[in-house]
Design an enzyme around this catalytic site. Structure first.
Site: not given
Ligand code: PLP
Length: 400
Positions: A72-73, A156, A184, A204-205, A242, A330
């Site tokens: 996701g990042t 999140n 999310q 994100s998977g 790849t 945390c």
């Molecule tokens: N965006 C949101 C709202 C998330 O909750 C998260 C992960 O907690 C991410 C992005 C990042 O995703 P990833 O862990 O696949 O990089």
């Protein structure tokens, strides 16, 4: 660890058994490179195509609009930086105060002129006490210099949803690209991107029962896009490298399962979440829900137990095999409450005692009842030893 009650599904999810089974052959005999001309490689490509179709089906778009990424990042970063490359004459980025660090930290870097880019003006739109986006402030912030808007679909920490349709329509009117971090939201609420004014979307998977290390970026057909990983012609020339075939196949299978489970998610998971939430509000002293209780994901509740430390609650839950997460930081090891709760103006004493429970289709009523049994006595015990516990009035409570 047997007998774990896992209520931290917004952090990550278990890999579904069907997903493990679907990806296994690609860690074994089917190891070909999908770009190879020979039949051995070619047969693998068909499975990537199928995975792309499944992901597209989950979010309601055309398969060619899906680019596989590593997480996701990466998707968030690629969406924003690609747009800045394509609209290099514009130097304004709009985001919100409650974004995940994948967006927030990138925007802050841009505001400092990082990575050799020009200095960007970054506007972070506020949210109200329930975590709802200030649409008027957003409308006011949009201007001719705005290159991209990145506003998440579902938060999140609280699960609160954004008015994506309204935000997208305003962006369209002003000719600004709209990216939404839906990491999310995907798999938890139904979506049909073909009917929505959204140009780019991240998923994100590992948030939907696929393994870690795989994500996807939706890029609406016709949207200007500049690849951020330069290499071969993979992903329609939009991301070199790849393909990670096992992970792509896994994401495809998880997307197929999520599509099937979405109704269950809203019915069964929301019922369990509400059972947990209502019981804790009733049985635990000074408990309050953070975030709007209607406009949110079906699986998430963020509850503050005033005058106790979230970290202490988590440790005591852990002794019972119960996994959740806390809204104080945390992750950074500091005592700062989360930026999301601060943006909502949650009082310091409540933000510190906030716990996020995030459920999945694998949770059961028995598990929820166990938490309902175990947690209220934990809160009472912690309040007894809290410096604020006895008279419940801290000398000075800082509202943030
Ligand atoms: N965006 C949101 C709202 C998330 O909750 C998260 C992960 O907690 C991410 C992005 C990042 O995703 P990833 O862990 O696949 O990089």
């Amino acid at each position: 660890m047997d007998n774990v009650i896992y209520l931290d599904n917004n952090a990550t999810t278990s890999v579904a058994p069907e997903v493990r089974e679907a990806m296994a052959p690609f860690l074994g005999p089917l190891y070909g490179n999908p770009s190879s001309i020979h039949t051995f490689g070619g047969q693998v490509k068909a499975h990537i195509d199928e995975a792309r179709e499944r992901v597209a089906d989950l979010v309601g778009c055309h398969p060619t609009e899906i680019i596989f990424t590593s997480c996701g990042t990466e998707s968030d970063n690629a969406a924003i930086t690609s747009t800045l490359d394509c609209y290099s004459e514009r130097h304004h980025v709009i985001s919100t105060r409650v974004e995940h660090p994948a967006v927030k930290n990138l925007c802050q870097l841009l505001a400092r002129g990082g990575r050799g880019r020009p200095l960007y003006r970054v506007t972070e739109i506020p949210v109200d006490a329930e975590g709802l986006l200030d649409v008027a402030a957003f409308e006011e912030a949009l201007d001719d210099g705005t290159a991209v808007v990145s506003a998440m679909w579902a938060n999140n920490e609280t699960g609160v949803l954004s008015p994506v349709e309204t935000v997208g329509s305003l962006c369209r009117e002003r000719g600004v690209l709209y990216h939404t971090d839906a990491v999310q939201a995907v798999g938890k609420i139904p979506m049909a991107l073909r009917d929505l004014p959204i140009d780019m979307l991240s998923l994100s998977g590992h948030k939907l029962h696929a393994p870690k290390g795989i994500g996807a970026l939706y890029v609406r057909r016709g949207t200007r896009f500049s690849p951020q990983i330069i290499g071969g012609h993979q992903e329609g020339n939009r991301r070199g490298g790849t393909e990670s075939v096992p992970l792509i196949v896994a994401l495809g299978k998880a997307a197929q399962l999520a599509k099937r489970n979405i109704e269950k998610e809203t019915a069964q998971v929301a019922v369990l979440r509400d059972r947990l939430e209502n019981a804790l509000l009733e049985k635990a002293p000074d408990a309050r829900v953070n975030g709007n209780r209607l406009l949110r994901l079906p699986n998430t509740t963020n509850i503050s137990f005033e005058y106790v430390e979230g970290e202490a609650i988590l440790l005591m839950l852990d002794q019972h095999g119960i996994c959740a997460s806390s809204g104080s930081a945390c992750t950074t090891g500091s005592l700062e409450p989360s930026h999301v709760l601060r943006a909502m103006g949650v009082p310091f004493t409540a933000a510190h005692g906030s716990i996020r429970f995030s459920l999945s289709v694998y949770n059961t009523e028995e598990e929820i009842d166990k938490v309902i049994e175990v947690l209220p006595p934990i809160i009472r015990r912690l309040r007894e030893i809290s410096p604020f516990g006895r008279d419940k009035k801290p000398a000075k409570s800082k509202a943030r």
